[in-house]
Design a protein around this motif. Structure first.
Motif, PDB file in Angstrom:
ATOM      1  N   LYS A 264      18.867  14.716  24.479  1.00  0.00           N
ATOM      2  CA  LYS A 264      20.095  13.919  24.563  1.00  0.00           C
ATOM      3  C   LYS A 264      19.832  12.590  25.292  1.00  0.00           C
ATOM      4  O   LYS A 264      20.250  11.517  24.834  1.00  0.00           O
ATOM      5  N   LYS A 267      17.686  10.235  23.157  1.00  0.00           N
ATOM      6  CA  LYS A 267      18.475   9.549  22.124  1.00  0.00           C
ATOM      7  C   LYS A 267      19.308   8.421  22.723  1.00  0.00           C
ATOM      8  O   LYS A 267      19.432   7.337  22.137  1.00  0.00           O
ATOM      9  N   GLU A 268      19.882   8.715  23.924  1.00  0.00           N
ATOM     10  CA  GLU A 268      20.689   7.693  24.592  1.00  0.00           C
ATOM     11  C   GLU A 268      19.829   6.471  24.943  1.00  0.00           C
ATOM     12  O   GLU A 268      20.259   5.314  24.785  1.00  0.00           O
TER      13      GLU A 268
END
Length: 281
Positions: A264, A267-268
């Motif tokens: 996560k 991806k950020e």
């Protein structure tokens, strides 16, 4: 907030723990099978030697050679406690030591108690509260004839000399219906003697029946304690196998959660870098 490098390090650590716990589980499962086989063989030997013992007493009514009828109740009690030498086996030691405390405080509260500790965990805990008569950790790692015979000869001699009024043993039983077992070692009752008095057999014994009985008395004590130690070690390996299985499952769960957070954040960061590039054009 965690950064990618820190999460990656934690994932690596948890993965190593999962591998270690899985290896420990496999080792315990191999040992479990090994000691299950030993218990089976021990039961066969124990059954046969007890049959000979009963036969000798029934055959010529040799109760005069049976030294365990009377004992002085005012003398101290020896309690044999079997634990493990190491932890990481769930509630195996905690439950046993808690039960031992309850037994001494409720049943033997007015008696003088000595502890014979087989296992390092039990000795470390019980030595703070009760006098240790004898301590042996070798029997847990490598149970052998010499060590066991030394202990049995010592407690057998002291019982016959009137130093102890009663000798009991408490251990983790390899029995689904009863986790903790408490057995009486000395004095012990001869089961099924009265019912079998008429079943006499015409055997000829060499050497004399008295000599055989003198050997069988300590031998029966030894085989009983040997069986209880085997049961305790088997129960320990079962507990360790279950504990390591749960630890492995929990490790995998934590690892998956960390990987989810890692992906996560990754991806950020990628999205943020793309937006910065686009914004700069």
């Amino acid at each position: 907030m965690y950064n990618l490098k820190e999460i990656k390090g934690r994932v690596k650590t948890v993965s190593s723990i999962v591998k270690i716990t899985n290896a420990m589980k496999m080792v315990s499962s191999v040992k479990l099978k090994k000691y299950q086989d030993k218990i089976y063989k021990c039961k066969i030997y124990k059954k046969k030697i007890e049959e000979i013992f009963r036969l000798l007493l029934i055959n010529n009514n040799n109760y005069k050679h049976y030294p365990y009828k009377t004992y002085n109740k005012k003398k101290p009690i020896l309690l044999i406690v079997i634990t493990s030498n190491r932890g990481l086996c769930g509630y195996f030691n905690n439950l046993l030591l808690k039960k031992t405390d309850q037994l001494i405080e409720s049943v033997f509260c007015k008696k003088q108690i000595y502890i014979l500790s087989i296992g390092k965990i039990g000795k470390d805990f019980l030595s703070k509260k009760y006098p240790i008569y004898l301590y042996n950790s070798d029997l847990i790692e490598n149970i052998n004839e010499i060590n066991l015979s030394t202990i049995v000869d010592d407690i057998y001699k002291n019982f016959l000399n009137g130093y102890f009024s009663n000798i009991k043993i408490i251990y983790n039983s390899y029995n689904c219906n009863k986790l903790i077992s408490i057995k009486q070692i000395l004095p012990f009752k001869i089961e099924n003697i009265e019912n079998n008095k008429n079943n006499k057999n015409n055997y000829i014994f060499e050497p004399s029946e008295e000599e055989i009985l003198k050997y069988l008395f300590p031998e029966i004590i030894k085989i009983n304690i040997y069986k209880y130690i085997l049961e305790s070690i088997t129960s320990e390996n079962l507990s360790r196998m279950i504990a390591m299985h749960k630890a492995k499952d929990n490790g995998i769960k934590i690892n998956n959660e960390l990987l989810f957070i890692y992906n996560k954040l990754r991806k950020e960061n990628i999205t943020k870098e793309i937006l910065e590039i686009v914004g700069g054009i």
